[in-house]
Design a protein around this motif. Structure first.
Motif, PDB file in Angstrom:
ATOM      1  N   ILE A   1      -2.271  -5.942 -25.854  1.00 36.23           N
ATOM      2  CA  ILE A   1      -1.290  -6.543 -24.943  1.00 36.23           C
ATOM      3  C   ILE A   1       0.132  -6.304 -25.445  1.00 36.23           C
ATOM      4  O   ILE A   1       1.077  -6.262 -24.655  1.00 36.23           O
ATOM      5  N   GLN A   2       0.299  -6.110 -26.746  1.00 36.21           N
ATOM      6  CA  GLN A   2       1.624  -5.780 -27.264  1.00 36.21           C
ATOM      7  C   GLN A   2       2.118  -4.454 -26.689  1.00 36.21           C
ATOM      8  O   GLN A   2       3.307  -4.268 -26.462  1.00 36.21           O
ATOM      9  N   GLN A   3       1.184  -3.539 -26.434  1.00 38.21           N
ATOM     10  CA  GLN A   3       1.542  -2.216 -25.919  1.00 38.21           C
ATOM     11  C   GLN A   3       1.294  -2.070 -24.417  1.00 38.21           C
ATOM     12  O   GLN A   3       1.498  -0.989 -23.864  1.00 38.21           O
ATOM     13  N   PHE A   4       0.860  -3.145 -23.761  1.00 35.37           N
ATOM     14  CA  PHE A   4       0.539  -3.089 -22.337  1.00 35.37           C
ATOM     15  C   PHE A   4       1.819  -2.842 -21.537  1.00 35.37           C
ATOM     16  O   PHE A   4       2.787  -3.596 -21.648  1.00 35.37           O
ATOM     17  N   PRO A   5       1.861  -1.791 -20.709  1.00 36.23           N
ATOM     18  CA  PRO A   5       3.124  -1.404 -20.067  1.00 36.23           C
ATOM     19  C   PRO A   5       3.457  -2.171 -18.792  1.00 36.23           C
ATOM     20  O   PRO A   5       4.557  -2.016 -18.264  1.00 36.23           O
ATOM     21  N   LEU A   6       2.531  -2.984 -18.281  1.00 37.09           N
ATOM     22  CA  LEU A   6       2.760  -3.665 -17.012  1.00 37.09           C
ATOM     23  C   LEU A   6       3.044  -5.149 -17.232  1.00 37.09           C
ATOM     24  O   LEU A   6       2.868  -5.674 -18.322  1.00 37.09           O
TER      25      LEU A   6
ATOM     26  N   LEU B   1      -9.237 -15.735 -20.440  1.00 34.65           N
ATOM     27  CA  LEU B   1      -9.180 -15.484 -21.880  1.00 34.65           C
ATOM     28  C   LEU B   1     -10.565 -15.155 -22.412  1.00 34.65           C
ATOM     29  O   LEU B   1     -10.737 -14.202 -23.185  1.00 34.65           O
ATOM     30  N   MET B   2     -11.572 -15.934 -22.006  1.00 34.87           N
ATOM     31  CA  MET B   2     -12.941 -15.659 -22.441  1.00 34.87           C
ATOM     32  C   MET B   2     -13.390 -14.277 -21.964  1.00 34.87           C
ATOM     33  O   MET B   2     -14.010 -13.512 -22.705  1.00 34.87           O
ATOM     34  N   GLN B   3     -13.056 -13.957 -20.722  1.00 31.38           N
ATOM     35  CA  GLN B   3     -13.467 -12.675 -20.156  1.00 31.38           C
ATOM     36  C   GLN B   3     -12.829 -11.506 -20.894  1.00 31.38           C
ATOM     37  O   GLN B   3     -13.508 -10.535 -21.257  1.00 31.38           O
ATOM     38  N   VAL B   4     -11.528 -11.590 -21.131  1.00 38.48           N
ATOM     39  CA  VAL B   4     -10.840 -10.449 -21.732  1.00 38.48           C
ATOM     40  C   VAL B   4     -11.200 -10.307 -23.212  1.00 38.48           C
ATOM     41  O   VAL B   4     -11.286  -9.180 -23.729  1.00 38.48           O
ATOM     42  N   LEU B   5     -11.461 -11.413 -23.895  1.00 38.81           N
ATOM     43  CA  LEU B   5     -11.884 -11.307 -25.291  1.00 38.81           C
ATOM     44  C   LEU B   5     -13.284 -10.708 -25.395  1.00 38.81           C
ATOM     45  O   LEU B   5     -13.559  -9.897 -26.285  1.00 38.81           O
ATOM     46  N   GLN B   6     -14.160 -11.092 -24.484  1.00 34.85           N
ATOM     47  CA  GLN B   6     -15.498 -10.507 -24.490  1.00 34.85           C
ATOM     48  C   GLN B   6     -15.436  -9.018 -24.165  1.00 34.85           C
ATOM     49  O   GLN B   6     -16.137  -8.202 -24.778  1.00 34.85           O
ATOM     50  N   ALA B   7     -14.599  -8.653 -23.202  1.00 39.79           N
ATOM     51  CA  ALA B   7     -14.449  -7.238 -22.863  1.00 39.79           C
ATOM     52  C   ALA B   7     -13.860  -6.462 -24.036  1.00 39.79           C
ATOM     53  O   ALA B   7     -14.248  -5.312 -24.300  1.00 39.79           O
ATOM     54  N   THR B   8     -12.930  -7.074 -24.751  1.00 44.06           N
ATOM     55  CA  THR B   8     -12.348  -6.435 -25.933  1.00 44.06           C
ATOM     56  C   THR B   8     -13.408  -6.209 -26.997  1.00 44.06           C
ATOM     57  O   THR B   8     -13.469  -5.145 -27.632  1.00 44.06           O
ATOM     58  N   SER B   9     -14.261  -7.210 -27.193  1.00 46.72           N
ATOM     59  CA  SER B   9     -15.331  -7.086 -28.181  1.00 46.72           C
ATOM     60  C   SER B   9     -16.333  -6.014 -27.773  1.00 46.72           C
ATOM     61  O   SER B   9     -16.720  -5.162 -28.581  1.00 46.72           O
TER      62      SER B   9
ATOM     63  N   ASP C   1     -14.787  -2.480 -28.009  1.00 50.37           N
ATOM     64  CA  ASP C   1     -14.126  -2.175 -29.273  1.00 50.37           C
ATOM     65  C   ASP C   1     -12.642  -1.895 -29.052  1.00 50.37           C
ATOM     66  O   ASP C   1     -12.061  -0.986 -29.646  1.00 50.37           O
ATOM     67  N   GLY C   2     -12.042  -2.692 -28.162  1.00 47.24           N
ATOM     68  CA  GLY C   2     -10.606  -2.581 -27.920  1.00 47.24           C
ATOM     69  C   GLY C   2     -10.194  -1.334 -27.171  1.00 47.24           C
ATOM     70  O   GLY C   2      -9.102  -0.800 -27.407  1.00 47.24           O
ATOM     71  N   ASN C   3     -11.025  -0.882 -26.250  1.00 48.14           N
ATOM     72  CA  ASN C   3     -10.719   0.326 -25.480  1.00 48.14           C
ATOM     73  C   ASN C   3      -9.702  -0.001 -24.386  1.00 48.14           C
ATOM     74  O   ASN C   3      -9.997  -0.771 -23.470  1.00 48.14           O
ATOM     75  N   PRO C   4      -8.497   0.582 -24.429  1.00 49.58           N
ATOM     76  CA  PRO C   4      -7.491   0.268 -23.406  1.00 49.58           C
ATOM     77  C   PRO C   4      -7.917   0.674 -22.000  1.00 49.58           C
ATOM     78  O   PRO C   4      -7.460   0.079 -21.018  1.00 49.58           O
ATOM     79  N   GLN C   5      -8.801   1.663 -21.876  1.00 49.98           N
ATOM     80  CA  GLN C   5      -9.270   2.068 -20.551  1.00 49.98           C
ATOM     81  C   GLN C   5     -10.131   0.986 -19.911  1.00 49.98           C
ATOM     82  O   GLN C   5     -10.296   0.959 -18.690  1.00 49.98           O
ATOM     83  N   VAL C   6     -10.662   0.099 -20.728  1.00 51.47           N
ATOM     84  CA  VAL C   6     -11.428  -1.041 -20.224  1.00 51.47           C
ATOM     85  C   VAL C   6     -10.520  -2.253 -20.030  1.00 51.47           C
ATOM     86  O   VAL C   6     -10.595  -2.946 -19.009  1.00 51.47           O
TER      87      VAL C   6
ATOM     88  N   LEU D   1      -6.368  -6.432 -17.326  1.00 49.58           N
ATOM     89  CA  LEU D   1      -5.077  -7.116 -17.400  1.00 49.58           C
ATOM     90  C   LEU D   1      -4.273  -6.907 -16.118  1.00 49.58           C
ATOM     91  O   LEU D   1      -3.627  -7.840 -15.622  1.00 49.58           O
ATOM     92  N   GLN D   2      -4.316  -5.699 -15.591  1.00 55.92           N
ATOM     93  CA  GLN D   2      -3.555  -5.399 -14.374  1.00 55.92           C
ATOM     94  C   GLN D   2      -4.027  -6.251 -13.201  1.00 55.92           C
ATOM     95  O   GLN D   2      -3.222  -6.701 -12.383  1.00 55.92           O
ATOM     96  N   GLU D   3      -5.332  -6.492 -13.122  1.00 50.78           N
ATOM     97  CA  GLU D   3      -5.881  -7.289 -12.032  1.00 50.78           C
ATOM     98  C   GLU D   3      -5.535  -8.774 -12.172  1.00 50.78           C
ATOM     99  O   GLU D   3      -5.673  -9.533 -11.206  1.00 50.78           O
ATOM    100  N   ASN D   4      -5.105  -9.177 -13.353  1.00 51.74           N
ATOM    101  CA  ASN D   4      -4.873 -10.605 -13.609  1.00 51.74           C
ATOM    102  C   ASN D   4      -3.475 -10.864 -14.166  1.00 51.74           C
ATOM    103  O   ASN D   4      -3.282 -11.779 -14.974  1.00 51.74           O
TER     104      ASN D   4
END
Length: 253
Positions: free
Chosen positions: A155-160, A89-97, A100-105, A110-113
């Motif tokens: 994550i609402q739109q995450f297809p996997l 959770l800490m990792q993905v929130l930091q990556a999101t910050s 700037d919420g880039n889905p390519q990042v 998310l797929q790896e986890n």
């Protein structure tokens, strides 16, 4: 965790942060008796503290180190532990910050986890989010809430993975940050969140369908209390609301 061991963890973490690059492995080897799940949990807590202070480099270093050690210790396998989920959770929130919420990042992360994304992850998001937002000042609380909101959108739109679980996590995130973005203080953001909740509830797989529909309609109507039809049309939210209602109608048949 006893106080003496906690102090030992913090001393080791400080040594890792201040040592010359490349010496981390030797330091860990010299302190092998401290390399366990408790160290990883403490690393996540210290990383969170660094992130709160704006020291993203130190936070990212510790999260990366914790992930590597987790793999080495066999704590990053298919069995999700609360400690591993909190670290992620800490990792993905930091990556999101950072992104700037880039889905390519975020989506590859998310797929790896995927094994960490379950109902307990949603509970951890709720517990951590409500506690953190309650303890920090208004400005950092808004920044954290905005990051949680961006992550919830993604994550609402995450297809996997499990769509049902992804929606539960998104709904949890939206509801947590509504304590910060209130109608009185942040009316536009509040209306957007209500609209997002309406879409999420109309798509929701868990729970009673009738209750989900009722929650979706209530959220759409709440959003309309702030934004006029013209404002929704201008921002595209009216269109998404109409899509949401069409989903509700089609599912109610």
């Amino acid at each position: 965790m006893d106080e003496e061991r906690q102090h030992a963890y913090l001393t080791l973490i400080n040594a890792l942060l201040t040592c010359p690059s490349g010496e981390e492995g030797q330091i860990l080897q010299d302190n092998a008796e401290l390399v366990d799940a408790g160290l990883l949990e403490t690393m996540a807590q210290v990383a969170e503290a660094f992130a709160d202070r704006g020291d993203e480099n130190a936070a990212q270093f510790l999260i990366g180190m914790a992930n590597q050690l987790g793999e080495f210790l066999g704590l990053s396998d298919s069995t999700a532990t609360p400690e591993a989920q909190l670290r992620f959770l800490m990792q993905v929130l930091q990556a999101t910050s950072y992104s700037d919420g880039n889905p390519q990042v975020i989506y590859p992360l998310l797929q790896e986890n995927l094994h960490l994304l379950d109902d307990n992850f949603a509970q951890i998001l709720y517990d951590w989010g409500t506690a953190k937002l309650a303890e920090v000042e208004a400005e950092p609380a808004q920044a954290i809430a905005a990051t949680i909101g961006n992550f919830s959108n993604l994550i609402q739109q995450f297809p996997l993975g499990s769509q049902a679980t992804n929606l539960e996590i998104a709904i949890t995130g939206y509801e947590v940050i509504l304590t910060i973005f209130t109608r009185e203080n942040h009316s536009e953001t509040w209306a957007t969140l209500q609209n997002n909740l309406g879409v999420a509830y109309s798509d929701r797989i868990r729970g009673e369908r009738a209750q989900n529909i009722e929650n979706a309609i209530a959220s759409y109507q709440a959003a309309l209390q702030v934004r006029t039809r013209e404002a929704f049309l201008a921002t595209g939210l009216r269109e998404s609301r109409q899509v949401g209602f069409s989903r509700i109608i089609s599912r109610g048949r």
